[in-house]
Motif scaffolding. Structure first.
Motif, mmCIF file in Angstrom:
data_model
loop_
_atom_site.group_PDB
_atom_site.id
_atom_site.type_symbol
_atom_site.label_atom_id
_atom_site.label_comp_id
_atom_site.label_asym_id
_atom_site.label_seq_id
_atom_site.Cartn_x
_atom_site.Cartn_y
_atom_site.Cartn_z
ATOM 1 N N PHE A 1 -51.861 -40.957 61.246
ATOM 2 C CA PHE A 1 -52.853 -41.720 62.008
ATOM 3 C C PHE A 1 -53.453 -40.927 63.164
ATOM 4 O O PHE A 1 -52.761 -40.260 63.906
ATOM 5 C CB PHE A 1 -52.199 -42.996 62.561
ATOM 6 C CG PHE A 1 -53.144 -43.804 63.371
ATOM 7 C CD1 PHE A 1 -54.127 -44.556 62.735
ATOM 8 C CD2 PHE A 1 -53.091 -43.797 64.753
ATOM 9 C CE1 PHE A 1 -55.022 -45.303 63.482
ATOM 10 C CE2 PHE A 1 -53.986 -44.541 65.500
ATOM 11 C CZ PHE A 1 -54.941 -45.288 64.853
ATOM 12 N N ARG B 1 -59.872 -43.026 65.076
ATOM 13 C CA ARG B 1 -61.134 -42.618 64.460
ATOM 14 C C ARG B 1 -62.265 -43.418 65.055
ATOM 15 O O ARG B 1 -62.049 -44.467 65.631
ATOM 16 C CB ARG B 1 -61.070 -42.865 62.948
ATOM 17 C CG ARG B 1 -60.062 -41.993 62.253
ATOM 18 C CD ARG B 1 -59.892 -42.427 60.811
ATOM 19 N NE ARG B 1 -58.969 -41.535 60.125
ATOM 20 C CZ ARG B 1 -57.656 -41.652 60.174
ATOM 21 N NH1 ARG B 1 -57.113 -42.629 60.870
ATOM 22 N NH2 ARG B 1 -56.884 -40.815 59.539
ATOM 23 N N ASP C 1 -50.994 -45.714 57.159
ATOM 24 C CA ASP C 1 -51.456 -44.479 57.780
ATOM 25 C C ASP C 1 -50.575 -44.114 58.975
ATOM 26 O O ASP C 1 -50.220 -42.956 59.180
ATOM 27 C CB ASP C 1 -52.915 -44.677 58.229
ATOM 28 C CG ASP C 1 -53.657 -43.366 58.342
ATOM 29 O OD1 ASP C 1 -53.352 -42.447 57.540
ATOM 30 O OD2 ASP C 1 -54.532 -43.258 59.207
ATOM 31 N N ILE C 2 -50.201 -45.145 59.745
ATOM 32 C CA ILE C 2 -49.324 -44.897 60.903
ATOM 33 C C ILE C 2 -47.938 -44.514 60.416
ATOM 34 O O ILE C 2 -47.337 -43.556 60.894
ATOM 35 C CB ILE C 2 -49.265 -46.156 61.802
ATOM 36 C CG1 ILE C 2 -50.646 -46.438 62.410
ATOM 37 C CG2 ILE C 2 -48.215 -45.986 62.896
ATOM 38 C CD1 ILE C 2 -50.770 -47.804 63.055
ATOM 39 N N PHE D 1 -48.797 -54.929 61.015
ATOM 40 C CA PHE D 1 -49.444 -54.004 60.087
ATOM 41 C C PHE D 1 -48.980 -54.212 58.660
ATOM 42 O O PHE D 1 -49.066 -53.321 57.847
ATOM 43 C CB PHE D 1 -49.229 -52.568 60.549
ATOM 44 C CG PHE D 1 -50.050 -52.279 61.770
ATOM 45 C CD1 PHE D 1 -51.430 -52.184 61.654
ATOM 46 C CD2 PHE D 1 -49.457 -52.163 63.005
ATOM 47 C CE1 PHE D 1 -52.207 -51.958 62.763
ATOM 48 C CE2 PHE D 1 -50.241 -51.936 64.120
ATOM 49 C CZ PHE D 1 -51.622 -51.831 64.013
ATOM 50 N N LYS E 1 -54.020 -49.361 57.641
ATOM 51 C CA LYS E 1 -53.757 -48.750 58.950
ATOM 52 C C LYS E 1 -52.261 -48.529 59.124
ATOM 53 O O LYS E 1 -51.815 -47.492 59.600
ATOM 54 C CB LYS E 1 -54.228 -49.669 60.085
ATOM 55 C CG LYS E 1 -55.695 -49.912 60.158
ATOM 56 C CD LYS E 1 -55.947 -50.983 61.231
ATOM 57 C CE LYS E 1 -57.273 -51.659 60.986
ATOM 58 N NZ LYS E 1 -57.481 -52.807 61.872
ATOM 59 N N LEU F 1 -59.130 -42.865 53.709
ATOM 60 C CA LEU F 1 -58.361 -42.015 54.615
ATOM 61 C C LEU F 1 -57.848 -40.775 53.908
ATOM 62 O O LEU F 1 -57.172 -39.945 54.511
ATOM 63 C CB LEU F 1 -57.178 -42.801 55.192
ATOM 64 C CG LEU F 1 -57.559 -43.981 56.097
ATOM 65 C CD1 LEU F 1 -56.334 -44.829 56.404
ATOM 66 C CD2 LEU F 1 -58.188 -43.481 57.381
#
Lengths: 187, 593, 396
Positions: free
Chosen positions: B589, B592, B583-584, B547, B580, B300
């Motif tokens: 985010f 993708r 990233d959030i 997450f 993830k 990422l």
């Protein structure tokens, strides 16, 4: 028999397939010989096979659409009852100029095959009787339906109504929705 | 023309006196033949909703509709048949992997409403549901192969002599043949903790497209060379084909893909990482969880530093699993690709010792830790501090480090998990007579079935329902282990029975070494007290959200420390979802493809 | 109006218009000729087809066969189905004898894929094919006699056909579409006690056949109407691609079961049945004898077949079975003549082309159009049935 046919086949520049070398992935049966011949030589070769080669029985006459190579392969399947042997004459013709010499003068029933080939594949056989009459598809408006680019599914979806109330689920997708929806939504 | 020609036809008159061949209505008296292909029947409890019937139906007469509750190994969907389309060919019955679908010999059903001729067999109470007669797949006829392609392995006589990898891997022909057995239902995807797209990579094997296979595998698992060997393969337990025989060997097919591709070709094949986004994430622990998080975060565009206490990366994969199951070069293959992407590895660096945790906390935008379970449980019996009593993990680590463990001539391993099996089989390879003691029954052992089988086949003696009582110094050997027999006491329905010592029973084993392998717990000393107080723990596990975010928004955790499943593939899945989550959390985010 | 290219045969009667370059010269507006449609709905038509007849009085001047009333596009449908998914389709090409389609399709796939089937499967296949021949003949003879007003015979034999269908139902689970012969072998073994039940049915049929012989072949009316009707000259056999009983009725001893034996026919004792007259009576007689022959062959097979052994060989997973690229043609002797499947594989999971050669393709179109010229209009139905034409195999 084989030698005899092969000798004459040279005159017509007909190449045997699948006897010694394999056609596609398989070895052919002993009594089935595929011969490839150029378009101009095809009818003379077939005439020779019928009149002199002893292959008097026209078993089948059809076409195969190889749209990827832009050709129609016309298949003449001839049988000799004396030798219990088949010769399959394969002719490749240009798909854009789909025209082939007629053989109805050799076998009257070839006209029926040619009528069907025109209807189903759009291949013309100049001089063939009743060629442009409807055979099986009376009133058909669309393109010749046996061509590969005629999509039966698309046609039927356009023409007919699906029965309402049918819904199906893909097991993997459904399980994702049921068992780990969080991950399903975010990625 | 003769007279006979005139007279003979009158012979038909003689039939006027015969009984006519008439079948009268109603037709109840004329049941279909025992093999008649009539309306479908389906055993709802046997059916797993794999949809293979729908797949094979040439008329699109079958829909999969929700009927039961979805659980692992059962989509909860059941086939619904539209008899306006069904052509009664029974291919759906032939191919059904569970053999739940059949056809009754009922064929008469009259109704004025066409909609009723679309129903879910078994779920709508039809008169023929219990019908025993009707079409079923005959013995001796089968459209699916129920036997697995046998994996070439070195013999147990050979394998016990060295650390050579036992499983030799499929040849191209074998792999294709095995891949061919797949019905591509996708039931396994839900059960795989990482939700790997198994049917698609198996299809890639059938199509001989290894590059595509590698791409599919890396979408959910950046450690496939390792996983292809040691994954606990929950997927295989729910495989639809398992209902009729052996499950697909999904794990070994994955390994086959990886084995076909050289590490230096990975870069050409796999998709490129996103451009660096300038943010940094620290990953503590280089086990499967850490590596997975590092890989996906790096993809990422994050700058990643992995801190690890050991000399080499890999965590338990390298230090906990013996070489004969997972050769080191395969771990390196996985790790080197991650390193190539620009992930920085700082080995021999213990957080809380060399670098304080707080420093990371302030330097990096987020922290992911998957430090695993490193502290072995003790046997908790007298004499356990005698020389010759060691922990399984320590012994395995020593072997990885190249030290010859001091185990003597005879070893007793206590425990029934994979570590116990690994320790026992490693001991065998150092020419020790090995006995495994386990408290419960063989079917209760947490180790993989094949591990148990291989341990026994190599010559480990398995003693079950045996509870260690005490250790004493031995006479001829280093140690004497006293143990007592246990009986299994039911704990009520649905619960695992408990082993209870049979009073007065006592047996003795003399041995040089006792290896305890009865589980491990987390070592959280690297976390400063204030952080420890902030985080939540439950039964020894760090509490995280979906997450893998802990109570401290900046800290994410995964792997054995936060996951009761305690296997590599779950750790990988944790790392992925933490990536993830991070990233959030860092508001980077975007959905993708 | 100028008619089509017609027969080259000489005119039977001065009523017929002159033929120039193979085309009948007639003028519909002269009032001398009448155009009549026989079919597509007509009891004297086999299945769904129609004859466009031009008559002069009650004599036929010109005949054109029209098909297309039940075109289902099987050959096209197969192009988008996996090989195994074609299996339930092919049997539907021919209702009275679905097994030939099943057999030829399966054998074609096996030849392309290089699969050998077990010995017992070969016997079971041959058994069903011969049973299918008998079943089909039993229906045909009802049509043949019915066309000449002898409905009773049809009632007897169609009942017998039903008994045969009972046997098929017991064997395969379906009465009409058996779907029994599958690539790789057959779907099930014989049920217990099957041979005995076949034998008892065969005995019943034999008794009926004795009666049929008396009522048909020793029948002045039948003889008068069929003798000399639709005579096929032996020289026409090759030019018109005539096969089966139609050729054998003209003294051409050709039978694929004997000439190029498939399955187990080389292990059975039988001879080719021929007649010399080449007319409808001769063809009827040949078929009648072949029914008796089929009964004998079924008995031989039940006696000679191995009593156990596998009947199916494992295929690759049929859900994604790719057949190597290649082409082949397979033929078998069905009741109407040479049935054949020409199959082309391009190496994918779907057949590139499956072309079905039904014997009626030539018999019902080119040959019928020729033979009917000069016939009495009341005989067209009988003529047509005596060619044993069957439209679904014309328009696949």
């Amino acid at each position: 028999m084989y030698e005899n046919v092969m000798k004459s086949a040279e005159r017509f520049k007909a190449r045997p397939l699948g006897r010694d070398q394999k056609i596609g992935g398989m070895k052919q049966r002993e009594d089935l010989l595929f011969m490839k011949v150029e378009q101009e030589q095809a009818v003379p070769f077939i005439t020779w096979l019928k009149e002199l080669g002893g292959f008097g029985h026209l078993v089948l006459f059809t076409a195969v659409d190889f749209i990827e190579q832009d050709i129609f392969q016309i298949t003449y399947l001839l049988h000799s009852y004396e030798q219990h042997h088949d010769i399959v004459v394969l002719v490749e013709i240009d798909r854009q100029k789909a025209e082939m010499e007629s053989i109805h003068h050799l076998w009257p029933h070839a006209a029926t095959y040619q009528q069907e080939l025109f209807e189903m594949f759009g291949i013309t056989f100049p001089g063939s009787p009743r060629l442009y009459e409807d055979f099986a598809l009376e009133g058909w408006q669309g393109p010749p339906p046996m061509r590969r680019d005629f999509d039966t599914k698309e046609y039927s979806e356009k023409t007919y109504f699906p029965r309402p109330g049918r819904v199906t689920h893909d097991p993997a997708t459904y399980m994702k929705e049921q068992l780990y929806p969080g991950e399903a939504q975010t990625w | 023309m003769s007279l006979k020609d005139i007279i003979a036809p009158f012979s038909v008159w003689k039939r006027a006196l015969e009984k006519p061949y008439t079948t009268r209505k109603p037709l109840d008296e004329r049941p279909g033949a025992p093999r008649y292909r009539g309306f479908h029947v389906n055993k709802l409890d046997v059916c797993i909703g794999c949809g293979t019937c729908e797949e094979v139906c040439q008329n699109e007469a079958i829909d999969m509709v929700p009927v039961k509750e979805t659980r692992h190994g059962d989509s909860g969907l059941r086939p619904r048949i539209d008899y306006g389309r069904c052509c009664w060919c029974a291919l759906c019955v032939d191919i059904c992997p569970t053999a739940s679908l059949g056809m009754s010999n009922e064929y008469v059903w009259v109704d004025s409403d066409p909609e009723v001729f679309r129903f879910t067999p078994g779920a709508e109470g039809k008169p023929w549901d219990e019908c025993e007669l009707g079409y079923r797949r005959a013995d001796g006829y089968d459209l699916l192969e129920s036997k697995r392609v046998e994996m070439p392995m070195i013999s147990f006589e050979e394998s016990r002599k060295s650390f050579t990898e036992m499983v030799l891997g499929y040849s191209a022909e074998q792999a294709k043949r095995e891949a061919d057995r797949c019905v591509a239902c996708g039931i396994c995807i839900a059960t795989c903790p990482a939700h790997m797209n198994v049917p698609d990579y198996i299809k890639a094997i059938r199509d001989d497209d290894m590059a595509e296979g590698l791409r599919i595998v890396y979408e959910a698992n950046p450690l496939p060379a390792s996983c292809g060997r040691v994954c606990s393969h929950a997927c295989e337990n729910v495989c639809a084909v398992k209902h009729k025989g052996d499950a697909l060997s999904i794990r070994w097919l994955k390994r086959y893909i990886i084995d076909q591709i050289y590490a230096h070709d990975y870069q050409k094949i796999l998709k490129e990482k996103a451009a660096d986004n300038g943010r940094k994430v620290a990953v503590i622990g280089s086990g499967p969880g850490g590596l997975s998080a590092a890989y996906y975060l790096r993809m990422l565009g994050y700058g990643i530093t992995v801190f690890d206490a050991n000399e080499k990366a890999g965590g338990m994969l390298r230090y906990g699993i013996p070489e004969y199951r997972l050769p080191y070069d395969q771990i390196d293959k996985d790790i080197e690709y991650i390193r190539q992407l620009g992930v920085e590895f700082r080995q021999n660096t213990r957080i809380g010792v060399e670098i304080p945790f707080q420093e990371l906390y302030h330097t990096y935008d987020a922290i992911f830790f998957s430090t695993g379970l490193r502290l072995p449980y003790g046997l908790d019996i007298s004499g356990e501090d005698l020389p010759g009593v060691i922990s399984g993990l320590d012994m395995l680590e020593d072997v990885t480090l190249g030290k010859t463990p001091d185990i003597g001539k005879s070893v007793v391993v206590v425990g029934g998990g994979n570590v116990a099996m690994d320790a026992a089989r490693t001991s065998l390879r150092y020419h020790a007579e090995t006995t495994i003691l386990y408290r419960r029954r063989i079917e209760d052992m947490p180790a993989d079935e094949e591990e148990i089988h291989e341990a026994q086949s190599e010559g480990c003696v398995l003693t079950t329902q045996a509870i260690p009582l005490r250790l004493e110094k031995g006479d001829t050997t280093r140690l004497k282990l006293f143990w007592g027999k246990a009986e299994m006491v039911s704990e009520g329905e649905g619960k695992r029975p408990k082993p209870v010592l049979i009073e007065g029973s006592e047996e003795l084993i003399e041995c040089d070494t006792v290896i305890s392998a009865i589980g491990q717990s987390a070592d959280l000393t690297f976390l400063p007290e204030e952080i420890q107080n902030k985080l939540e723990f439950k039964r020894g596990f760090v509490v995280v959200n979906d997450f893998h975010q802990t109570a401290d928004a900046k800290i994410f955790a995964g792997g054995d420390i936060a996951n009761p499943k305690r296997d590599a593939i779950s750790a990988i899945a944790n790392g992925h979802s933490a990536a993830k989550g991070i990233d959030i959390f860092l508001e980077n985010f975007a959905p993708r493809d | 109006m100028v008619g089509r290219q017609g027969s080259t045969q000489t005119a039977h009667s001065p009523k017929l218009p002159p033929v120039v370059d193979g085309v009948s010269q007639y003028d519909l507006y002269s009032g001398k000729y009448l155009k009549v449609w026989q079919g597509p709905q007509h009891p004297g038509i086999t299945g769904n087809m129609s004859l466009e007849l031009v008559t002069c009085g009650d004599q036929i001047v010109e005949c054109r066969t029209h098909v297309g009333y039940l075109h289902r596009g099987f050959e096209k449908l197969m192009e988008r189905r996996r090989y195994i998914q074609c299996f339930p389709l092919v049997c539907r090409i021919c209702v009275p004898e679905p097994d030939f389609n099943e057999y030829l399709f399966a054998a074609g796939v096996e030849e392309l894929a290089g699969i050998e089937i077990p010995e017992r499967a070969r016997w079971l296949r041959a058994l069903t094919l011969e049973m299918a021949r008998l079943t089909s003949f039993l229906m045909w003879i009802g049509g043949q006699t019915g066309a000449f007003g002898m409905g009773t015979i049809g009632q007897w034999t169609v009942t017998m056909r039903d008994y045969m269908l009972d046997l098929f139902e017991e064997l395969s689970g379906g009465r009409i579409y058996h779907m029994y012969i599958i690539p790789g072998g057959v779907r099930a073994d014989l049920p217990d006690g099957y041979a005995a039940r076949v034998e008892s049915t065969l005995r019943t049929i034999e008794k009926v056949l004795d009666d049929v012989e008396l009522a048909v072949f020793h029948n002045a009316v039948f003889k008068m109407r069929t003798k000399g009707l639709g005579t096929i000259d032996p020289s026409l056999v090759e030019t018109y691609g005539i096969t089966g009983p139609n050729a054998r009725g003209s003294g051409i001893a050709r039978d694929i079961r004997k000439d190029s034996p498939y399955l187990v026919y080389d292990q059975l004792e039988f001879s080719i049945i021929t007649a010399t007259e080449g007319d409808a009576f001769a063809r009827t007689w040949v078929r009648y004898q072949e029914m008796r022959q089929s009964i004998d062959l079924i008995r031989q097979m039940l006696r000679k077949m191995p009593q156990d052994g596998p009947f199916f060989t494992r295929l690759p997973n049929v859900l994604h079975w790719k057949i190597p690229a290649g082409q082949t043609y397979l033929r078998a002797e069905c009741t109407r003549g040479e049935y054949g499947f020409y199959m082309v594989s391009d190496g994918s999971e779907f057949p590139r082309r499956v072309c079905v050669r039904g014997p009626s393709y030539t018999h019902a179109v080119a040959l019928m159009e020729r033979l009917s010229v000069g016939c009495n209009i009341s005989d067209t139905a009988g003529l047509m049935v005596s060619l044993h034409t069957y439209p679904p195999e014309i328009e696949r």
